[in-house]
Write a protein that holds these residues in place. Structure first.
Motif, short mmCIF file in Angstrom:
data_model
loop_
_atom_site.label_atom_id
_atom_site.label_comp_id
_atom_site.label_asym_id
_atom_site.label_seq_id
_atom_site.Cartn_x
_atom_site.Cartn_y
_atom_site.Cartn_z
N GLU A 256 0.88 -1.24 -0.09
CA GLU A 256 0.15 0.06 0.24
C GLU A 256 0.96 1.46 -0.01
N GLN A 257 1.02 1.68 -0.90
CA GLN A 257 1.70 3.04 -1.14
C GLN A 257 3.24 3.12 -0.79
N SER A 258 3.67 1.94 -0.88
CA SER A 258 5.04 1.80 -0.71
C SER A 258 5.68 0.47 -1.78
N PRO A 259 6.89 0.63 -2.04
CA PRO A 259 7.24 -0.02 -3.25
C PRO A 259 7.39 -1.67 -2.93
N LEU A 260 7.03 -2.55 -3.61
CA LEU A 260 7.32 -3.92 -3.35
C LEU A 260 7.19 -4.87 -4.80
N ILE A 261 8.09 -5.34 -5.09
CA ILE A 261 8.32 -6.06 -6.35
C ILE A 261 8.38 -7.61 -5.85
N LEU A 262 7.62 -8.45 -6.88
CA LEU A 262 7.82 -9.92 -6.55
C LEU A 262 8.64 -10.55 -7.68
N GLY A 263 9.57 -11.50 -7.25
CA GLY A 263 10.38 -12.05 -8.29
C GLY A 263 10.01 -13.65 -8.61
N LEU A 264 9.93 -13.90 -9.82
CA LEU A 264 9.77 -15.36 -10.25
C LEU A 264 11.03 -16.23 -10.41
N GLY A 265 11.19 -17.16 -9.85
CA GLY A 265 12.72 -17.71 -9.93
C GLY A 265 12.03 -19.21 -10.31
N VAL A 266 12.99 -20.13 -10.45
CA VAL A 266 12.79 -21.79 -10.72
C VAL A 266 13.02 -22.46 -9.52
N GLY A 267 11.79 -23.00 -8.84
CA GLY A 267 11.46 -23.53 -7.63
C GLY A 267 11.81 -22.71 -6.48
N GLU A 268 11.92 -21.47 -6.65
CA GLU A 268 11.89 -20.26 -5.58
C GLU A 268 11.29 -19.05 -5.99
N ASN A 269 10.80 -18.39 -5.06
CA ASN A 269 10.20 -16.93 -5.32
C ASN A 269 10.59 -16.10 -4.28
N TYR A 270 10.50 -14.91 -4.63
CA TYR A 270 10.98 -13.85 -3.85
C TYR A 270 10.22 -12.43 -3.71
N PHE A 271 10.42 -11.65 -2.85
CA PHE A 271 9.92 -10.14 -3.01
C PHE A 271 10.86 -9.38 -2.45
N ALA A 272 10.85 -8.12 -2.82
CA ALA A 272 11.87 -7.15 -2.21
C ALA A 272 11.32 -5.69 -2.51
N SER A 273 11.97 -4.59 -1.58
CA SER A 273 11.40 -3.29 -2.07
C SER A 273 12.08 -2.75 -3.43
N ASP A 274 12.89 -3.49 -3.90
CA ASP A 274 13.67 -2.75 -5.11
C ASP A 274 14.19 -4.05 -5.99
N VAL A 275 14.21 -3.82 -7.31
CA VAL A 275 14.86 -5.08 -8.08
C VAL A 275 16.36 -5.28 -7.79
N ALA A 276 17.11 -4.27 -7.18
CA ALA A 276 18.53 -4.64 -6.86
C ALA A 276 18.57 -5.92 -6.02
N ALA A 277 17.65 -6.23 -5.20
CA ALA A 277 17.89 -7.45 -4.51
C ALA A 277 17.25 -8.71 -5.40
N LEU A 278 16.62 -8.47 -6.49
CA LEU A 278 15.87 -9.45 -7.21
C LEU A 278 16.86 -10.06 -8.39
N VAL A 279 17.69 -9.13 -8.76
CA VAL A 279 18.35 -9.26 -10.14
C VAL A 279 19.44 -10.42 -9.92
N PRO A 280 20.06 -10.70 -8.85
CA PRO A 280 20.75 -11.82 -8.84
C PRO A 280 20.12 -13.29 -8.96
N HIS A 281 18.91 -13.03 -8.76
CA HIS A 281 18.10 -14.37 -8.75
C HIS A 281 17.24 -14.56 -10.23
N THR A 282 16.54 -13.49 -10.56
CA THR A 282 15.67 -13.63 -11.82
C THR A 282 15.42 -12.25 -12.31
N LYS A 283 15.12 -12.27 -13.43
CA LYS A 283 14.91 -10.83 -14.14
C LYS A 283 13.16 -10.85 -14.25
N ASN A 284 12.34 -11.87 -13.97
CA ASN A 284 11.23 -11.75 -14.07
C ASN A 284 10.52 -11.34 -12.96
N VAL A 285 9.67 -10.30 -13.09
CA VAL A 285 9.01 -9.68 -11.78
C VAL A 285 7.65 -9.16 -12.20
#
Ligand code: F6R
Length: 606
Positions: A173-202
């Motif tokens: 709610e009014q604060s950034p949050l992005i979900l990351g789709l991996g293979v056999g694991e999934n993630y979320f983070a406030s910023d893609v910087a924490a997701l890009v080592p694992h996945t580019k699909n968000v």
């Protein structure tokens, strides 16, 4: 302001979470913590200070076992930065752990209500109410508890929640949050910087939405708990972009990236010698309907706006004002459908800027956003977006964010002037040519000042530094002074050179350093008189001047030279050595350059 991460997979969660927190540490570094579930209970580790403290305490996460978890790096708002106030926060029954970015505005009322109901609070944070609300609403279904708890909250928040039985949720709610789709694991983070080592699909969550993550699936729900289909986007940034790449600090890396970022921002928008924006165009009728431009932003983004104001007024003859978003939002501004509101933000998540945007939009303004982060709140709220292609900016002090914002404003001014029929073809072509040359000129501004660390060593002793200049030079002074104060903690302030004698010169004496920007040639002689005035009062002068200017050598004690560009683009070349100067002064003074005290990168709270 804080950074949150979440992980659901089949390997140990804590090391992944801690690595994610390191990548989000620019968002806050008062304390860090993780909570993981092993399917039966929640294990928590949290500690005051940097993520490194958390990593040392847990042997890089090896000590806390579980395959699902959440993590947090904090910039304190409610409650001092200490171990107790560090996130995650637990419900009293140990069933839920919560991490939170944002501010829960009605937390005091909720705390009262929960206390009456027998819940006791361990921390001073607003976040802890969420943990107790979850416990209060839990009836065997964790998803329902998350939904009910979220419906009680007012304010801005992104939440990560784990349940002891191993379920993981993310709420926005009014604060950034992005979900990351991996293979056999999934993630979320406030910023893609924490997701890009694992996945580019968000997946970009929208306000009011929440998601449940398992190792194999992500399901997104709307505010009423109905599953919604969300598009999957591809992140353009790669993992190297979010790492230091051999530089000692992100700030230095990002300064050095500026020629490439300018190019990435400008070149794709010039087709056959004409400027075109991919998401922004106006009909002639819409254009002529605009009778004023208001630029709004915070901090450096506002100072980029100050540069834009001079350039747009000069070329387009449309009145432009630059308004601090934190003031504009509460000022009952006079705005109507004839106003073009230009909103500038690197992160796209700055709370004051978002509020000013909403306020002006409600009054009828057409909103054009200049934003770096794709899918950010400001990008979504605006009528039109022009992205700056600066890549991830990690250092708290912006550098490439600012220069690419100025680049877009320059292009916008040329585009507007042309569309308004105010620009001769020759001038248009010359300006486009000058834009093409800018990456080389920025590089030259860097190369001409390879020895600037020596100047920084000599001048870092000063505790009062004044930046003065006129016209576009004055606009650059504001950003130059901000860069210096925020990372070196030296008192530095910008003044219009002509204004000095109306008060501020009373402060100038032996022991003052006056950084004088003297690149705006029509007023060069006047700026020289200002140099005489401050020198007569004992100040030392560091000037910034155009390459080849010999007159300055007899006046200033030291000179930073910058290459000659089209005069309208001088600010971009000028700021680069001032960024380097601030960097090396801060380094000389032993400051933590990428994590300046009291600051955080993304100011998502008021
Ligand atoms: C200073 C700095 C801040 C930001 C300001 C706005 O170096 O980075 O002043 O410019 O907080 O942030 P954005 O551009 O993300 O809206």
């Amino acid at each position: 302001m804080c950074g949150i991460v979440g992980f659901a997979g089949t390997r140990e969660a804590a090391p992944v979470l801690i690595d994610g927190l390191r990548r989000l540490e620019y968002r806050g570094y008062d304390s860090a913590g993780v909570a993981v579930s092993d399917g039966a209970a929640i294990n928590v580790a949290k500690v005051k200070g940097y993520v490194k403290n958390l990593s040392d305490m847990t042997h890089d996460g090896a000590d806390i076992r579980g395959r699902i978890g959440v993590g947090h790096t904090r910039w304190a708002t409610h409650g001092a930065p200490n171990d107790v106030n560090a996130h995650p926060h637990m419900s009293s029954d140990g069933r839920f752990a919560v991490v939170h970015n944002g501010i829960i505005e009605n937390y005091a009322l909720l705390r009262q209500e929960l206390t009456k109901n027998g819940y006791t609070f361990a921390s001073d944070t607003d976040t802890e109410v969420v943990a107790h609300l979850l416990e209060m609403y839990y009836d065997g279904d964790a998803r329902r508890a998350v939904m009910k708890a979220a419906s009680r909250l007012e304010g801005s928040y992104s939440l990560g929640v784990i349940c002891a039985d191993g379920r993981l949720f993310a709420v926005r709610e009014q604060s950034p949050l992005i979900l990351g789709l991996g293979v056999g694991e999934n993630y979320f983070a406030s910023d893609v910087a924490a997701l890009v080592p694992h996945t580019k699909n968000v997946i970009y969550l929208d306000d009011g939405e929440f998601a449940e993550l398992t190792p194999d699936a992500i399901t997104v729900y709307d505010v009423r708990g109905r599953a919604v289909e969300k598009p999957v986007s591809k992140v353009a940034w790669d993992v190297e972009a979010a790492e230091k790449g051999g530089y000692e600090h992100f700030m230095l890396k990002e300064i050095m990236e500026q020629p490439a970022c300018f190019k990435a921002t400008v070149e794709p928008r010039i087709k056959d010698g004409r400027i075109e924006f991919e998401n922004f165009d106006l009909t002639d009728e819409e254009l002529h309907d605009i009778n004023r431009i208001i630029i709004t932003a915070c901090g450096s983004a506002g100072y980029a706006g100050q540069v834009g104001r001079y350039v747009i007024e000069e070329l387009c003859r449309v009145p432009v004002s630059v308004e601090l978003a934190s003031e504009l939002r509460y000022r009952n501004p006079i705005i109507d459908r004839h106003t073009l509101l230009v909103v500038i933000s690197q992160s796209g998540e700055t709370a004051d800027t978002i509020a000013a945007l909403r306020e002006c939009k409600a009054r009828g303004a057409r909103v054009l956003a200049i934003v770096n982060v794709v899918g950010s709140t400001i990008a979504k709220l605006a009528d039109h977006v022009i992205y700056t292609w600066a890549g991830p900016e990690i250092a708290v002090a912006t550098t490439k964010g600012y220069t690419t914002q100025a680049a877009v404003l320059d292009m916008l001014a040329i585009w507007l002037a042309d569309r308004l029929g105010l620009m001769e073809k020759e001038r248009y072509d010359a300006l486009v040519e000058a834009l093409h040359a800018m990456p080389g000129q920025i590089q030259r501004a860097i190369d001409l000042n390879r020895g600037i660390h020596r100047l920084a060593k000599k001048l870092c002793k000063y505790n009062d530094i004044y930046f003065i200049g006129r016209n576009l030079d004055y606009a650059v002074c504001m950003e130059g002074a901000l860069k210096l104060k925020e990372i070196s903690y030296i008192f530095a302030e910008a003044y219009a050179a002509g204004e000095l004698k109306h008060g501020t010169i009373a402060l100038v004496e032996q022991g003052s350093l006056v950084v004088t920007l003297a690149c705006y040639e029509p007023l060069f002689d006047k700026t020289m008189s200002n140099i005489e005035e401050v020198k007569a009062r004992g100040a030392e002068v560091l000037a910034v001047a155009l390459e080849g200017n010999r007159k300055i050598l007899s006046k200033a004690d030291d000179v930073i030279f910058v290459p000659r560009t089209d005069p309208l683009f001088n600010p971009i070349a000028q700021i680069v050595p001032l960024q380097l100067f601030a960097y090396y002064v801060a380094k000389e003074r032993g400051c933590d350059i990428d994590k300046p005290k009291n600051l955080a990168k993304s100011v998502t709270v008021e």
